[in-house]
Design a protein around this motif. Sequence first.
Motif, short mmCIF file in Angstrom:
data_model
loop_
_atom_site.label_atom_id
_atom_site.label_comp_id
_atom_site.label_asym_id
_atom_site.label_seq_id
_atom_site.Cartn_x
_atom_site.Cartn_y
_atom_site.Cartn_z
N VAL A 246 9.74 16.74 13.60
CA VAL A 246 8.99 17.97 13.35
C VAL A 246 7.59 17.79 13.93
N TYR A 247 7.20 18.68 14.84
CA TYR A 247 5.90 18.59 15.51
C TYR A 247 4.99 19.73 15.06
N ASP A 248 3.71 19.44 15.02
CA ASP A 248 2.70 20.47 14.85
C ASP A 248 2.39 21.02 16.24
N VAL A 249 2.67 22.31 16.46
CA VAL A 249 2.51 22.89 17.79
C VAL A 249 1.04 22.87 18.22
N ALA A 250 0.12 22.90 17.29
CA ALA A 250 -1.30 22.90 17.63
C ALA A 250 -1.76 21.57 18.22
N THR A 251 -1.19 20.46 17.71
CA THR A 251 -1.63 19.13 18.16
C THR A 251 -0.54 18.35 18.87
N TYR A 252 0.71 18.83 18.79
CA TYR A 252 1.88 18.14 19.36
C TYR A 252 2.09 16.76 18.75
N GLN A 253 1.69 16.58 17.50
CA GLN A 253 1.89 15.33 16.78
C GLN A 253 3.09 15.47 15.84
N VAL A 254 3.81 14.36 15.65
CA VAL A 254 4.94 14.36 14.72
C VAL A 254 4.39 14.36 13.30
N VAL A 255 4.83 15.34 12.50
CA VAL A 255 4.36 15.44 11.12
C VAL A 255 5.44 15.08 10.11
N HIS A 256 6.70 14.99 10.57
CA HIS A 256 7.77 14.62 9.65
C HIS A 256 9.01 14.24 10.47
N THR A 257 9.86 13.42 9.87
CA THR A 257 11.10 13.00 10.51
C THR A 257 12.24 13.13 9.51
N ILE A 258 13.36 13.69 9.95
CA ILE A 258 14.55 13.84 9.12
C ILE A 258 15.66 13.02 9.76
N ASP A 259 16.28 12.14 8.98
CA ASP A 259 17.36 11.29 9.47
C ASP A 259 18.70 11.97 9.26
N SER A 260 19.62 11.73 10.19
CA SER A 260 20.96 12.32 10.12
C SER A 260 22.00 11.22 10.12
N THR B 48 0.84 -1.19 0.00
CA THR B 48 0.00 0.00 0.00
C THR B 48 0.87 1.24 0.00
N PRO B 49 0.68 2.14 -0.95
CA PRO B 49 1.55 3.32 -1.00
C PRO B 49 1.34 4.22 0.21
N THR B 50 2.43 4.85 0.65
CA THR B 50 2.37 5.76 1.79
C THR B 50 1.73 7.08 1.37
N VAL B 51 0.74 7.50 2.14
CA VAL B 51 0.07 8.76 1.85
C VAL B 51 0.93 9.91 2.39
N LEU B 52 1.35 10.80 1.49
CA LEU B 52 2.21 11.91 1.89
C LEU B 52 1.35 13.06 2.39
N SER B 53 1.64 13.51 3.60
CA SER B 53 0.93 14.65 4.17
C SER B 53 1.51 15.93 3.61
N PRO B 54 0.78 17.04 3.71
CA PRO B 54 1.34 18.33 3.25
C PRO B 54 2.65 18.68 3.93
N ASP B 55 2.78 18.34 5.23
CA ASP B 55 4.04 18.63 5.93
C ASP B 55 5.18 17.81 5.36
N THR B 56 4.93 16.53 5.08
CA THR B 56 5.98 15.69 4.52
C THR B 56 6.43 16.22 3.17
N ILE B 57 5.50 16.60 2.32
CA ILE B 57 5.85 17.15 1.02
C ILE B 57 6.63 18.45 1.18
N TYR B 58 6.20 19.28 2.12
CA TYR B 58 6.83 20.59 2.33
C TYR B 58 8.27 20.44 2.81
#
Length: 520
Positions: free
Chosen positions: A274-288, A15-25
């Motif tokens: 990356v968190y959404d301050v309004a909901t405190y949910q993780v909207v994106h992750t960047i690996d280092s 099943t393809p991963t649904v990209l959220s607007p934050d992930t695309i951004y």
Amino acid sequence: MSQFKKTDSKIYAKTPTVLSPDTIYWKKLGVPTLVKEFGAIDYIDFCPVEPYLFAVTASVRVQIYNPITKLVVKNITKFQEGAHGGSFRKDGNLLVAGDELGKVRLFDVTTRTILRYFEGHKAPVHRTFFTADGHHVASFSDDRTVGYWDIATENHLHTFTGHEDYIRAGCTSPVSPNIILSGGYDRKIRMYDTRIKECVMTVDHGQPVESLVFLPSGGIFISAGGTSVNVYDALAGGRLLAQLSQHHKTVTCLQLASDGKRLFSGSLDRHVKVYDVATYQVVHTIDSSNAILSLGISKNDDTLVTGMVDGLIAIYRRESDSRDEHSTQRARKSRYQHVYESADQQVEEFQYERIEGHDRMLRKYEYKKALDAVMVAKVRGMWPEKTVALIKELIRRKGLHRALDDRAPESLVHFINFLTRHIGDYRFTPTLIDASNILLDVYQDSLEQFTGTIVGKALETLANKLQTEEQLVQEFLNLQGMLDMISVAADIAEPDSADDAIAQFDASKKAKNQTVISVD
């Protein structure tokens, strides 16, 4: 004659991963450019005004980079020992930094000259910040004190005490020039008011505090320490609003982005959340590539910089995409070309449909060669769905017996290893269980001869894999039973949920029985 229908391997596509607007951004930041510094990256701060230069504090210097060229434009090296916490004033004209000797220096960014020199701390100063009015400086030191300095007169105005361990985190209110926040390794966060020169609030983070930030409103502050990020309401006496536990190692740094609507946290686990301050949910992750000590992001979200323990800084830049312009030009050209050529009749070129090797063998009913075509290392390793699709087609045609019969030991081992590797994949399990049963039916008279051979060892590995899968199914059934009991006890389930649970239990039990394959 009916047209040959090719083997369909798309039925096994994930099943393809649904990209959220934050992930695309945030994915548009692209691949980072790595730059080597002279030591572990202590602190990164962006200038609040264009062109959004950023200062990297590492070793005995503060280097100022251009985010577009990714090159050093200014180098401040007037430190005798390690520099710490270089940060800009909100107009971008001044920069303040501490050092290992407990000194605080104020620099003119343009000329790199020292304008002020504040002395008074007895231990290293790890963080320095300007107040909201830009007329004062707050410094946070390992001597367990917070210094408050006047820029115009170069005077020491006050020393705030109360911490019982090193102070490695701090910040100033973005709306009030009188509020200072400090975080120490004693796990305490203390708020000071410079008007009354006292501590007005204390909260316990629970772990040594590594970083602090205020939200733009000034009424909420966020702390990082241990593996958690805590959100507090300053106007309600430090009431805990939320606790975010998305990292599995120490969180070392916090930064705000998107005008305070997004929160970034960097950790020693090599991840930036990356968190959404309004909901405190993780909207994106960047690996280092390594453990993160510091991070900074420009005001317009176009540049993200992370600093790591090995002295590398990763510069992520949101480059302008010229492909959209090229595609627009091509579309415009094709539209005009269509206008001029609309009177001509175009004949499409006939193209033969490409048929893959295993499908060509199927057309000839050469089942053994078809199976060989999908059992080569490249296909079974990179596209296992093609192999499973062919096996399913052979089972449908009742030709898998013929394809497996009279095979060399090496070929059998490849087939058995493929079953062992992928039989636990929920997409492939039903087909591969049927294939395993057919394999045992074909070689049931030869199982004793395989004892001690490479084929026998492969069959033992397959049997152990199936036993593991059976135990896993049993554990899930036990867990489902416990959850059903809890839901019934809490009277949460609907009246017909018990029937659904029984039906699910029967279906799971049937699936479990199908996975039991005896090699005896």
